[in-house]
Write a protein that holds these residues in place. Structure first.
Motif, mmCIF file in Angstrom:
data_model
loop_
_atom_site.group_PDB
_atom_site.id
_atom_site.type_symbol
_atom_site.label_atom_id
_atom_site.label_comp_id
_atom_site.label_asym_id
_atom_site.label_seq_id
_atom_site.Cartn_x
_atom_site.Cartn_y
_atom_site.Cartn_z
ATOM 1 N N LEU A 111 34.040 43.801 39.936
ATOM 2 C CA LEU A 111 32.636 43.575 39.584
ATOM 3 C C LEU A 111 32.194 42.182 40.009
ATOM 4 O O LEU A 111 31.130 42.026 40.606
ATOM 5 N N LYS A 168 31.847 41.998 43.711
ATOM 6 C CA LYS A 168 30.638 42.700 44.143
ATOM 7 C C LYS A 168 29.399 41.843 43.891
ATOM 8 O O LYS A 168 28.516 41.736 44.754
ATOM 9 N N ASN A 195 39.000 45.756 37.239
ATOM 10 C CA ASN A 195 37.579 46.120 37.192
ATOM 11 C C ASN A 195 36.687 44.884 37.110
ATOM 12 O O ASN A 195 35.644 44.820 37.767
ATOM 13 N N ASP A 196 37.105 43.900 36.286
ATOM 14 C CA ASP A 196 36.329 42.660 36.204
ATOM 15 C C ASP A 196 36.297 41.958 37.554
ATOM 16 O O ASP A 196 35.248 41.459 37.981
#
Length: 160
Positions: free
Chosen positions: A107, A110, A103-104
């Motif tokens: 993110l 992104k 997830n990190d």
């Protein structure tokens, strides 16, 4: 399709942009992923150490079985419970770290994508603004004769 100066400048800008990303942004992301990987490896090492401790305790149990079977059975059950809980605990932690890393990374990728997109848009906008300023300057500082207007129209029609 005719290749003109604007198109060449855009290609060159894009190539520099890609090289910049490869040289400066990707190593940063790769470094973050490597750190998370090392953390996960450490967690897995702890699981392995816990398993080796359990194996050591199992050997102790075998020696004590000769002395008292009831105590050994209780210890064996306790060790299995501890082993199961430790494995569950470290598996949960490893899974949590895994999803946290993913997830990190998503993110950060992104965010970097948005930054790169905005930088690219700004560069293109700046180039277009410079070109428009030159055209405007020529329109107001040149004689507005038919030759100049025809040249502008001819150049513009090449893009269409």
């Amino acid at each position: 399709m005719k290749i003109n100066l604007t198109f060449l400048i855009q290609i060159i800008s894009f190539i520099f942009y890609i090289l910049f990303c490869i040289k400066y942004i990707w190593p940063y992301i790769d470094n973050i992923l490597e750190k998370r990987k090392n953390i996960l490896l450490l967690k897995f090492k702890k699981i392995k150490d816990a398993k080796s401790k359990i194996n050591y305790l199992n050997e102790k149990i075998i020696k004590k079985k000769k002395l008292n079977k009831k105590i050994i059975l209780k210890m064996n059950n306790n060790l299995k419970y501890i082993k199961k809980n430790l494995i569950k605990k470290y598996k949960k932690q490893a899974k949590y770290e895994y999803y946290k890393i993913i997830n990190d990374a998503k993110l950060k990728i992104k965010i970097k994508k948005n930054i790169m997109y905005n930088n690219f848009n700004n560069n293109i906008s700046n180039i277009i603004n410079i070109i428009l300023k030159k055209i405007t300057y020529n329109i107001f500082n040149e004689k507005l004769d038919n030759k100049f207007i025809n040249k502008l129209l001819k150049d513009f029609s090449k893009f269409n």
